[in-house]
Scaffold this motif. Structure first.
Motif, short mmCIF file in Angstrom:
data_model
loop_
_atom_site.label_atom_id
_atom_site.label_comp_id
_atom_site.label_asym_id
_atom_site.label_seq_id
_atom_site.Cartn_x
_atom_site.Cartn_y
_atom_site.Cartn_z
N VAL A 234 16.95 62.46 -34.64
CA VAL A 234 18.04 61.52 -34.87
C VAL A 234 18.26 60.66 -33.63
CG1 VAL A 234 20.46 61.26 -35.57
CG2 VAL A 234 19.13 63.25 -36.36
N LEU A 235 18.38 59.35 -33.84
CA LEU A 235 18.77 58.42 -32.79
C LEU A 235 20.24 58.07 -32.95
CD1 LEU A 235 18.30 56.24 -30.54
CD2 LEU A 235 17.79 54.65 -32.43
N VAL A 236 21.01 58.19 -31.88
CA VAL A 236 22.40 57.74 -31.88
C VAL A 236 22.49 56.52 -30.97
CG1 VAL A 236 24.81 58.32 -31.43
CG2 VAL A 236 23.22 60.09 -32.26
N ALA A 237 22.83 55.39 -31.57
CA ALA A 237 23.04 54.14 -30.82
C ALA A 237 24.55 53.91 -30.74
CB ALA A 237 22.35 52.97 -31.52
N GLY A 238 25.04 53.66 -29.54
CA GLY A 238 26.48 53.63 -29.33
C GLY A 238 26.98 54.99 -28.92
N ALA A 239 26.08 55.81 -28.39
CA ALA A 239 26.39 57.21 -28.08
C ALA A 239 27.41 57.38 -26.98
CB ALA A 239 25.11 57.95 -27.71
N THR A 240 27.59 56.37 -26.12
CA THR A 240 28.51 56.53 -24.99
C THR A 240 29.95 56.26 -25.38
OG1 THR A 240 28.16 54.23 -24.30
CG2 THR A 240 26.72 55.91 -23.34
N GLY A 241 30.20 55.79 -26.61
CA GLY A 241 31.56 55.50 -27.05
C GLY A 241 32.31 56.74 -27.52
N TYR A 242 33.55 56.54 -27.93
CA TYR A 242 34.42 57.64 -28.36
C TYR A 242 33.78 58.46 -29.47
CZ TYR A 242 38.42 59.89 -30.70
OH TYR A 242 39.26 60.80 -31.31
N LEU A 243 33.39 57.81 -30.56
CA LEU A 243 32.77 58.54 -31.67
C LEU A 243 31.37 59.00 -31.32
CD1 LEU A 243 32.60 59.59 -34.54
CD2 LEU A 243 32.01 57.26 -35.28
N GLY A 244 30.61 58.15 -30.62
CA GLY A 244 29.22 58.47 -30.32
C GLY A 244 29.05 59.79 -29.59
N GLN A 245 29.94 60.08 -28.65
CA GLN A 245 29.82 61.33 -27.90
C GLN A 245 30.08 62.54 -28.79
OE1 GLN A 245 31.30 61.41 -23.77
NE2 GLN A 245 31.79 59.24 -24.00
N LEU B 131 12.08 52.17 -29.58
CA LEU B 131 13.28 53.00 -29.64
C LEU B 131 13.29 53.93 -30.85
CD1 LEU B 131 16.18 53.70 -28.70
CD2 LEU B 131 16.98 51.67 -29.93
N THR B 132 12.81 53.49 -32.00
CA THR B 132 12.90 54.30 -33.22
C THR B 132 11.59 55.01 -33.57
OG1 THR B 132 12.44 52.33 -34.58
CG2 THR B 132 14.75 52.88 -34.20
#
Length: 283
Positions: free
Chosen positions: A4-15, A61-62
């Motif tokens: 799984v790739l998480v893009a936006g991982a550093t944000g509130y939901l992403g973490q 990336l993917t």
């Protein structure tokens, strides 16, 4: 095991998404913009440093990815980037890679009522991407959260002074959700059929209810002032007329959302009252 790739991982939901995926035994790659952001995560299988708005920096990336989860988006525009640059084009760049590498599923986190509010700059970009994702041929999941507990800190910050100001009578409703609960729901939904899902927390509040909880968290008496809705409308008009979208975008979104019921399907068990009580501090 799914990759799984998480893009936006550093944000509130992403973490929270990264934590939930690792707790469930998934292999996780996160997209970060700089090496220093690695310290935000305890368990990640692969870090990829690149920028979603620069396709040349994310070309592979993917590769070897089964699912993509994107929370990519900006609330306040910065670095000269617009909503269309990030919320639409950044996600479109990611989608193009996912199609090239034959990713199984693409999940995108939009927002509740985004499809009804395309006239707002932030949703114009988000919903343009939603439309593109639906037509991409990829299996997809579109998640529309009501709002995060972290967004409700605006009420808490206002209440610290001893009074909360609301537009209208304060009886419009919402059910915000904690990031940890939302991450669990996202993981459930990505394993289902192609659909759009609204997601909210377990408790439905009026704006007056949330203001009351925020004031009580500080130990303040309940003082809520209700402003005429005409002031809200005038404020939006003035911002649109005399400032750029970079300035008025987040205010336009907040002021418009506050004039709607924002009730989504009920999930989770985190309590907003406890969140407020845990986020007060001595000044």
């Amino acid at each position: 095991m799914k990759h799984v790739l998480v893009a936006g991982a550093t944000g509130y939901l992403g973490q929270y998404l990264v934590k939930e995926l690792k707790n469930k035994g998934f292999w996780v790659r996160v997209l970060i913009r700089k090496e220093s952001q690695k310290s935000l995560f305890e368990q990640v299988d692969d870090f990829y440093v690149g920028e979603i708005t620069k396709p040349e920096s994310i070309q592979d990336l993917t590769q070897n990815i089964d699912w993509v989860i994107s929370t990519i988006g900006i609330t306040r525009q910065k670095d000269g980037l617009t909503y269309m640059d990030v919320d639409y084009q950044g996600n479109a760049n990611l989608l193009a890679l996912a199609k090239k590498d034959k990713v199984e599923k693409f999940q995108y986190i939009s927002a509740l009522n985004g499809d009804r509010l395309k006239h707002l700059k932030i949703f114009e970009a988000k919903e343009k991407f939603v439309d593109e994702l639906k037509q991409s041929g990829l299996s997809y999941s579109i998640v529309r959260p009501c709002g995060f507990f972290s967004d409700m800190k605006d009420f808490l910050d206002m209440a610290k002074s001893g009074r909360v100001y609301l537009f209208g009578d304060g009886n419009l409703k919402m059910n915000p959700i904690h990031g940890e609960d939302l991450a669990k729901v996202c993981l459930q939904l990505i394993q289902g059929e192609n659909k759009e899902s609204t997601v909210g927390g377990p408790d439905i509040f009026t704006q007056n209810d949330i203001a009351t909880l925020a004031l009580q968290a500080w130990g303040n008496p309940i003082k809520i002032s209700h402003l005429p809705d005409a002031i809200r409308k005038l404020t939006i008009w003035l911002l649109r007329t005399f400032t750029s979208s970079k300035t008025y975008g987040p205010f336009e979104f907040f002021l418009t959302a506050m004039a709607l019921d924002n009730v989504a399907d009920v999930y989770g068990d985190h309590q907003l009252e406890i969140y407020f009580n845990n986020n007060t501090y001595n000044s």
